[in-house]
Design an enzyme around this catalytic site. Structure first.
Site, mmCIF file in Angstrom:
data_model
loop_
_atom_site.group_PDB
_atom_site.id
_atom_site.type_symbol
_atom_site.label_atom_id
_atom_site.label_comp_id
_atom_site.label_asym_id
_atom_site.label_seq_id
_atom_site.Cartn_x
_atom_site.Cartn_y
_atom_site.Cartn_z
ATOM 1 N N GLY A 19 89.097 -45.549 -6.207
ATOM 2 C CA GLY A 19 88.152 -46.914 -6.825
ATOM 3 C C GLY A 19 89.264 -47.135 -7.857
ATOM 4 N NE ARG A 20 91.354 -50.811 -11.562
ATOM 5 C CZ ARG A 20 91.659 -51.919 -11.774
ATOM 6 N NH1 ARG A 20 91.186 -52.860 -13.037
ATOM 7 N NH2 ARG A 20 92.026 -52.744 -10.784
ATOM 8 C CD GLU A 46 93.639 -47.729 -13.100
ATOM 9 O OE1 GLU A 46 93.362 -48.865 -13.860
ATOM 10 O OE2 GLU A 46 94.017 -48.113 -11.713
ATOM 11 C CE1 TYR A 48 95.933 -48.661 -0.986
ATOM 12 C CE2 TYR A 48 97.583 -48.832 -2.722
ATOM 13 C CZ TYR A 48 96.761 -49.633 -2.211
ATOM 14 O OH TYR A 48 96.713 -50.616 -1.362
#
Length: 198
Positions: free
Chosen positions: A89-90, A93, A139
């Site tokens: 997911g985010r 980061e 990913y």
């Protein structure tokens, strides 16, 4: 079966399925899973994001559920855990910007403990500098980061020693099955229960 003690590191906008499904599935087979987030405490929650391929050139992102934390990141001792789970997911980061997260991740790699890493979470492994010479997946958009860190990227669920990686939540069945095997989990099936008949 004796369950293992696992820690899952999450953050706001962790991918919903990638946190919720492993959290529940690993408990189903008898493991204890502590879910933690830097700068948050047990009882706090993180927001999740739902990612979906909808015919565009990349995924869309929608707000998901709120995932409750059941342990406090600042109080955990990585040495007390048998394995690590990093959903995507985010969140990866910015989780990779936390020195304490990187130190925790390095502990699992230096001690050769099982680690299940999915989707965008290899960004944390890149920042922790633990991928040199390792084979993994992620990913697809993370492949250049993995290769720049000295890793080999492949397009399938991958087991490299105690590191189990998957591309995205569609890989859950194989990714979790491989991680459960690396953990040494033995699942015992009893006789099926049948409903009484009159």
């Amino acid at each position: 079966m004796t369950g293992k003690s696992l820690v899952m590191i999450v953050g706001d906008y962790v991918e919903d399925y990638e946190a919720m499904v492993p959290f529940q599935a690993l408990q189903v087979v008898g493991h204890d899973v502590d879910v933690v987030c830097p700068d948050k405490e047990a009882g706090d929650r993180v927001k999740t994001a739902v990612h979906d391929e909808r015919g565009a050139q990349t995924y869309s992102e929608l707000e998901g559920h709120e995932l409750p934390l059941n342990a406090t990141f600042a109080e955990i001792d990585p040495a007390e855990y048998d394995g690590l789970v990093l959903p995507g997911g985010r969140a990866p980061e910015y989780l990779r910007l936390h020195d304490a997260v990187l130190e925790t991740v390095r502990h699992f790699f230096e001690a050769d403990k099982p680690a299940a890493v999915l989707c965008h979470a290899p960004l944390i492994l890149v920042a922790a500098d633990v991928l040199d010479g390792r084979t993994c997946t992620s990913y697809p958009g993370i492949a250049p980061d993995i290769e720049a860190a000295g890793g080999e990227w492949v397009d399938e669920v991958t087991v490299d020693g105690t590191l189990v990686t998957g591309r995205l939540y569609n890989d859950h069945p194989e990714w979790l099955r491989e991680f459960i095997e690396v953990l040494g989990t033995e699942i015992e099936h009893g006789d099926p229960v049948t409903a009484p008949t009159d």
